[in-house]
Scaffold this motif. Structure first.
Motif, PDB file in Angstrom:
ATOM      1  N   HIS A  83       0.857  -1.183   0.000  1.00 47.39           N
ATOM      2  CA  HIS A  83       0.000   0.000   0.000  1.00 47.39           C
ATOM      3  C   HIS A  83       0.894   1.234   0.000  1.00 47.39           C
ATOM      4  O   HIS A  83       1.775   1.369   0.864  1.00 47.39           O
ATOM      5  N   THR A  84       0.685   2.147  -0.950  1.00 43.15           N
ATOM      6  CA  THR A  84       1.673   3.211  -1.106  1.00 43.15           C
ATOM      7  C   THR A  84       1.088   4.474  -1.713  1.00 43.15           C
ATOM      8  O   THR A  84      -0.004   4.450  -2.303  1.00 43.15           O
ATOM      9  N   GLY A  85       1.832   5.555  -1.538  1.00 40.40           N
ATOM     10  CA  GLY A  85       1.588   6.783  -2.272  1.00 40.40           C
ATOM     11  C   GLY A  85       2.373   6.756  -3.570  1.00 40.40           C
ATOM     12  O   GLY A  85       2.815   5.686  -4.016  1.00 40.40           O
ATOM     13  N   PRO A  86       2.579   7.916  -4.215  1.00 40.30           N
ATOM     14  CA  PRO A  86       3.221   7.944  -5.537  1.00 40.30           C
ATOM     15  C   PRO A  86       4.621   7.343  -5.544  1.00 40.30           C
ATOM     16  O   PRO A  86       5.381   7.457  -4.584  1.00 40.30           O
ATOM     17  N   ILE A  87       4.945   6.696  -6.674  1.00 40.71           N
ATOM     18  CA  ILE A  87       6.271   6.137  -6.928  1.00 40.71           C
ATOM     19  C   ILE A  87       6.864   6.888  -8.119  1.00 40.71           C
ATOM     20  O   ILE A  87       6.219   7.018  -9.158  1.00 40.71           O
ATOM     21  N   VAL A  88       8.102   7.368  -7.958  1.00 37.05           N
ATOM     22  CA  VAL A  88       8.796   8.071  -9.037  1.00 37.05           C
ATOM     23  C   VAL A  88       9.975   7.214  -9.496  1.00 37.05           C
ATOM     24  O   VAL A  88      10.884   6.924  -8.712  1.00 37.05           O
ATOM     25  N   ARG A 125      -2.610  21.419 -14.771  1.00 34.35           N
ATOM     26  CA  ARG A 125      -2.112  20.838 -13.528  1.00 34.35           C
ATOM     27  C   ARG A 125      -3.017  19.671 -13.156  1.00 34.35           C
ATOM     28  O   ARG A 125      -4.228  19.715 -13.370  1.00 34.35           O
ATOM     29  N   ARG A 126      -2.416  18.630 -12.602  1.00 31.80           N
ATOM     30  CA  ARG A 126      -3.168  17.475 -12.115  1.00 31.80           C
ATOM     31  C   ARG A 126      -2.489  16.992 -10.839  1.00 31.80           C
ATOM     32  O   ARG A 126      -1.368  17.419 -10.508  1.00 31.80           O
ATOM     33  N   CYS A 127      -3.140  16.092 -10.162  1.00 31.35           N
ATOM     34  CA  CYS A 127      -2.465  15.414  -9.054  1.00 31.35           C
ATOM     35  C   CYS A 127      -1.352  14.530  -9.614  1.00 31.35           C
ATOM     36  O   CYS A 127      -1.462  13.997 -10.723  1.00 31.35           O
ATOM     37  N   GLN A 128      -0.282  14.398  -8.856  1.00 29.09           N
ATOM     38  CA  GLN A 128       0.830  13.556  -9.278  1.00 29.09           C
ATOM     39  C   GLN A 128       0.353  12.142  -9.544  1.00 29.09           C
ATOM     40  O   GLN A 128      -0.459  11.589  -8.801  1.00 29.09           O
ATOM     41  N   SER A 129       0.858  11.536 -10.603  1.00 28.30           N
ATOM     42  CA  SER A 129       0.445  10.191 -10.975  1.00 28.30           C
ATOM     43  C   SER A 129       0.969   9.161  -9.972  1.00 28.30           C
ATOM     44  O   SER A 129       2.047   9.337  -9.385  1.00 28.30           O
ATOM     45  N   PRO A 130       0.231   8.080  -9.774  1.00 32.23           N
ATOM     46  CA  PRO A 130       0.713   7.001  -8.904  1.00 32.23           C
ATOM     47  C   PRO A 130       2.114   6.516  -9.269  1.00 32.23           C
ATOM     48  O   PRO A 130       2.959   6.325  -8.401  1.00 32.23           O
ATOM     49  N   ILE A 131       2.376   6.313 -10.569  1.00 31.50           N
ATOM     50  CA  ILE A 131       3.736   6.005 -11.030  1.00 31.50           C
ATOM     51  C   ILE A 131       4.100   7.002 -12.105  1.00 31.50           C
ATOM     52  O   ILE A 131       3.339   7.212 -13.057  1.00 31.50           O
ATOM     53  N   SER A 132       5.262   7.620 -11.971  1.00 32.60           N
ATOM     54  CA  SER A 132       5.678   8.620 -12.949  1.00 32.60           C
ATOM     55  C   SER A 132       7.181   8.585 -13.164  1.00 32.60           C
ATOM     56  O   SER A 132       7.939   8.081 -12.326  1.00 32.60           O
ATOM     57  N   ALA A 133       7.587   9.116 -14.301  1.00 28.27           N
ATOM     58  CA  ALA A 133       8.999   9.345 -14.603  1.00 28.27           C
ATOM     59  C   ALA A 133       9.058  10.487 -15.603  1.00 28.27           C
ATOM     60  O   ALA A 133       8.230  10.558 -16.522  1.00 28.27           O
ATOM     61  N   ILE A 139      14.139   2.543 -18.460  1.00 31.52           N
ATOM     62  CA  ILE A 139      13.270   2.232 -17.331  1.00 31.52           C
ATOM     63  C   ILE A 139      12.319   1.110 -17.740  1.00 31.52           C
ATOM     64  O   ILE A 139      11.995   0.940 -18.923  1.00 31.52           O
ATOM     65  N   ALA A 140      11.868   0.362 -16.751  1.00 37.43           N
ATOM     66  CA  ALA A 140      10.995  -0.770 -17.036  1.00 37.43           C
ATOM     67  C   ALA A 140      10.060  -1.025 -15.858  1.00 37.43           C
ATOM     68  O   ALA A 140      10.390  -0.741 -14.709  1.00 37.43           O
ATOM     69  N   ILE A 141       8.879  -1.562 -16.180  1.00 35.45           N
ATOM     70  CA  ILE A 141       7.963  -2.128 -15.193  1.00 35.45           C
ATOM     71  C   ILE A 141       7.640  -3.525 -15.707  1.00 35.45           C
ATOM     72  O   ILE A 141       7.022  -3.668 -16.768  1.00 35.45           O
ATOM     73  N   THR A 142       8.086  -4.542 -14.992  1.00 32.77           N
ATOM     74  CA  THR A 142       7.995  -5.906 -15.507  1.00 32.77           C
ATOM     75  C   THR A 142       7.492  -6.859 -14.423  1.00 32.77           C
ATOM     76  O   THR A 142       7.383  -6.505 -13.259  1.00 32.77           O
ATOM     77  N   GLY A 143       7.213  -8.096 -14.842  1.00 33.13           N
ATOM     78  CA  GLY A 143       6.876  -9.147 -13.900  1.00 33.13           C
ATOM     79  C   GLY A 143       5.512  -9.743 -14.133  1.00 33.13           C
ATOM     80  O   GLY A 143       4.972  -9.727 -15.239  1.00 33.13           O
ATOM     81  N   MET A 221      -2.679   6.995 -14.378  1.00 31.82           N
ATOM     82  CA  MET A 221      -2.014   6.113 -13.426  1.00 31.82           C
ATOM     83  C   MET A 221      -0.516   5.996 -13.694  1.00 31.82           C
ATOM     84  O   MET A 221       0.304   6.121 -12.785  1.00 31.82           O
ATOM     85  N   ILE A 222      -0.144   5.731 -14.941  1.00 27.07           N
ATOM     86  CA  ILE A 222       1.273   5.604 -15.299  1.00 27.07           C
ATOM     87  C   ILE A 222       1.609   6.754 -16.235  1.00 27.07           C
ATOM     88  O   ILE A 222       1.162   6.792 -17.392  1.00 27.07           O
ATOM     89  N   SER A 223       2.362   7.725 -15.744  1.00 29.62           N
ATOM     90  CA  SER A 223       2.734   8.908 -16.531  1.00 29.62           C
ATOM     91  C   SER A 223       4.238   8.872 -16.808  1.00 29.62           C
ATOM     92  O   SER A 223       5.053   9.029 -15.893  1.00 29.62           O
ATOM     93  N   LEU A 224       4.583   8.662 -18.073  1.00 25.25           N
ATOM     94  CA  LEU A 224       5.986   8.649 -18.491  1.00 25.25           C
ATOM     95  C   LEU A 224       6.179   9.781 -19.480  1.00 25.25           C
ATOM     96  O   LEU A 224       5.613   9.758 -20.574  1.00 25.25           O
ATOM     97  N   VAL A 225       6.947  10.794 -19.102  1.00 18.61           N
ATOM     98  CA  VAL A 225       7.089  12.005 -19.906  1.00 18.61           C
ATOM     99  C   VAL A 225       8.536  12.158 -20.353  1.00 18.61           C
ATOM    100  O   VAL A 225       9.458  12.145 -19.529  1.00 18.61           O
TER     101      VAL A 225
END
Length: 483
Positions: A83-88, A125-133, A139-143, A221-225
């Motif tokens: 359980h977590t807040g935003p991940i960068v 402007r928006r709220c920070q995304s749960p996962i962002s970079a 970079i990768a999100i795997t599994g 949810m996933i913001s990659l800029v």
């Protein structure tokens, strides 16, 4: 602290993705998976709680910082609920979810600070995304795990899209309200933000006004800029506050064998919005969304034209789209242009629209060199194929009710705000049961131009319609009308 360090990197002797960029009808460079150092840390070694009882926000941040300082590597998220807040994310890092791992983002707007970003093609402007970079490389999100955005905390709901029992449960949530008949919002702040908003962009000016409508500013949810060399592989992405996956201005991106899902009632619950990206592979993945499935964008109106970055060199291959507004979609935010797109070997099952091209006056931009081959569709609510230059007009229900999506309009001068759709090749299409076969609904001053249809088999309740379109060639196009 448990750590494994090797001098080599994860790499294949050959690139398994090379074949997807060969023999295309346009030139596209080879796209390779990012090279992540073979260094591994466990999230659990940073004090993270796998039972879901305590926030892991600081543990994620410290683990990512540690990996980054050591040159990068894989952050392993083991079985459990985290359980977590935003991940960068940072450069040279793979966020790896083992089987049985669930990352669930907290339902607390105070954990998501306001950030400057782009949403629906406009700078805002928006709220920070749960996962962002931002500006990251490799970079990768795997599994095999699940990433859950807790979207029900953020999203509004239309009564017509849910059961009576679900609707009653929403009305019972403290602080929520029925903003207008049949339209539930999660808070007073959300209702205030939506009042007078331009689509999903509020009219807030001062810092106090932005904070007052914060709940309305639900994030993707996933913001990659502006990232380079990106891999999303194997993971389930679900229940996003707004759009689910949103790569923006990224280069060399691979989305492989993922499941992206949202409830069918999820407002703005797009599965994938690829915006102003270059060199992208979307492969063997499944999308089940409350809005568009696979959507190609490049900014909206003046903001998109000013950015001036087309979405180009994209391969979509072997994908399935279930419920959603569209299977494969271009627009409506395409003001920076869209070109060199290949869509092959896909199936759309139960979407509102199959192949959907949409825009409107004011966008500008050019959509061209799109190649679609080998699409199977069934139970499409409205159009198997549509080109509609009047986005924001009739809803799906209105189209079905009157049986005619065409509009008679006056010609206007051609300017930089005039959208252009041309040179699109569509072949080997099978659709069983659609509301309408095809719709070509262009602008009188800028007709849809140069569409080739070949080996198309559609059964539908209504025939194809063509308005303000030219140079439409057909070879073996078969439409069967059904009750």
């Amino acid at each position: 602290m448990l750590m494994l360090v090797l001098a080599t990197t994860w790499a294949h002797a050959s690139n398994p993705y090379k074949r997807y960029t060969e023999a295309l009808p346009f030139d596209m460079p080879e796209v390779k998976a990012p090279k992540i150092p073979h260094r591994q840390l466990l999230l659990s070694d940073f004090g993270a709680d796998p039972t879901g009882q305590r926030l892991c926000t600081e543990a994620f941040a410290r683990a990512i910082d540690e990996l980054s300082q050591r040159g990068g590597g894989r952050l392993v998220v083991s079985q459990g609920v985290w359980h977590t807040g935003p991940i960068v994310l940072k450069s040279n890092i793979d966020l790896h979810l083992e089987c049985g791992a669930v990352i669930q983002f907290a339902a607390d707007e105070n954990l998501y600070p306001l950030v400057s970003t782009s949403f629906e093609g406009l700078e805002t402007r928006r709220c920070q995304s749960p996962i962002s970079a931002v500006g990251a490389t490799n970079i990768a999100i795997t599994g095999q795990g699940v990433i859950d955005g807790n979207g029900q905390y953020w999203r509004p709901v239309k009564k017509s899209k849910v059961t009576d029992a679900h609707w009653k449960s929403l009305l019972a949530i403290p602080g929520s309200q029925e903003m207008k008949k049949g339209y539930w919002v999660p808070s007073e702040g959300y209702a205030k933000g939506e009042q007078g908003a331009n689509m999903n962009i509020p009219k807030a000016q001062t810092e106090e006004e932005w904070k007052a409508v914060k709940r309305f500013l639900r994030p993707v949810m996933i913001s990659l800029v502006d990232c380079k060399n990106v891999l999303l592989q194997g993971v389930i992405f679900q229940n996003s506050p707004a759009w689910n996956l949103h790569p923006l201005m990224c280069e060399n991106i691979i989305i492989d064998n993922v499941l992206v899902r949202n409830p069918s009632y999820a407002q703005n619950g797009d599965a994938l919005d690829l915006e102003s990206c270059r060199n992208a592979l979307i492969l063997n993945s499944r999308f089940d969304a409350g809005d568009d499935g696979i959507c190609i964008k490049s900014g909206k109106d003046a903001d998109g034209r000013r950015r001036g970055r087309p979405c180009e060199n994209v391969v979509v291959d072997g994908c399935t789209v279930f419920a959603g507004h569209g299977g494969f979609v271009v627009g409506s935010e395409m003001s920076g242009g869209v070109k060199n797109i290949s869509v092959k070997h896909c199936q759309f099952v139960g979407t509102d629209v199959g192949l959907r091209f949409k825009s409107t006056r004011g966008r500008g931009g050019i959509v061209e060199n799109i190649f679609i081959d080998g699409i199977s569709m069934s139970d499409i609510a409205t159009y198997a194929l549509t080109f509609n230059m009047y986005y924001g007009g009739k809803s799906v229900a209105e189209v079905l009710a009157d049986g005619n999506g065409q509009q008679q309009v006056d010609m206007q001068p051609v300017t930089e705000e005039t959208p252009i759709f041309r040179n699109i090749d569509i072949r080997n299409i099978v659709c069983r049961r659609a509301g309408f076969a095809m719709e070509f609904n262009g602008l009188p001053e800028m007709p849809i131009d140069g569409i080739h249809l070949e080996n198309v088999y559609i059964s539908a309740q209504h025939d194809a319609t063509f308005q303000y379109s030219k140079n439409i060639t057909k070879e073996n196009v078969n439409i069967t009308l059904i009750p």
